[in-house]
Design a protein around this motif. Structure first.
Motif, mmCIF file in Angstrom:
data_model
loop_
_atom_site.group_PDB
_atom_site.id
_atom_site.type_symbol
_atom_site.label_atom_id
_atom_site.label_comp_id
_atom_site.label_asym_id
_atom_site.label_seq_id
_atom_site.Cartn_x
_atom_site.Cartn_y
_atom_site.Cartn_z
ATOM 1 N N HIS A 1 0.832 -1.214 0.000
ATOM 2 C CA HIS A 1 0.000 0.000 0.000
ATOM 3 C C HIS A 1 0.866 1.263 0.000
ATOM 4 N N ASP A 2 1.888 1.287 0.840
ATOM 5 C CA ASP A 2 2.759 2.453 0.910
ATOM 6 C C ASP A 2 3.520 2.659 -0.397
ATOM 7 N N ARG B 1 2.619 1.821 -3.414
ATOM 8 C CA ARG B 1 1.705 2.362 -4.424
ATOM 9 C C ARG B 1 1.390 3.827 -4.152
ATOM 10 N N ARG B 2 1.219 4.183 -2.880
ATOM 11 C CA ARG B 2 0.883 5.563 -2.519
ATOM 12 C C ARG B 2 2.031 6.516 -2.831
ATOM 13 N N VAL B 3 3.251 6.107 -2.536
ATOM 14 C CA VAL B 3 4.417 6.968 -2.710
ATOM 15 C C VAL B 3 4.907 6.970 -4.152
ATOM 16 N N ARG C 1 12.344 3.521 -1.162
ATOM 17 C CA ARG C 1 11.316 4.551 -0.976
ATOM 18 C C ARG C 1 11.949 5.939 -0.930
#
Length: 112
Positions: A25-26, A28-30, A79
């Motif tokens: 999830h992170d 995809r969000r970032v 990231r």
């Protein structure tokens, strides 16, 4: 060491799956490329560390910590690269100040 119980294994499996879902999830969000790959890397590292802890009683704890944290640390490096972009680093500018304004910076003597 006794064989781990079924509830303990289920809790461990849920923790690994939850961590993988959070990373996916992170990512995809970032905007990190290949979020499924990073979720798998984290899940494999956590799963391997957990299996070693549960089934091999002689594994040293520092080694387990390295295995468990490796996936998450590599994902966090990726990231950070995704957040910073591909431009080369400027040694005269802090990452928070993109404009390079140093008018408010002072040295130890208090001079600008």
């Amino acid at each position: 060491m006794a064989t781990p119980s079924l509830p303990a294994l289920l809790v461990a499996l849920a923790a690994v799956a939850g961590a993988a879902l959070l990373v996916h999830h992170d990512a995809r969000r970032v905007g990190v490329s290949r979020p499924r790959l990073w979720a798998a890397v984290v899940a494999l590292a956590l799963g391997a560390g957990l299996l070693l802890y549960l089934f091999v009683p002689t594994v040293p704890v520092p080694g387990l910590l390295v295995i468990v944290l490796a996936g998450a640390v590599f994902y966090l490096f990726e990231r950070d690269d995704a957040n910073r972009g591909d431009e080369p680093a400027d040694p005269r500018v802090l990452p928070e100040s993109a404009d390079g304004d140093r008018s408010e910076a002072t040295d130890e003597s208090g001079e600008s």
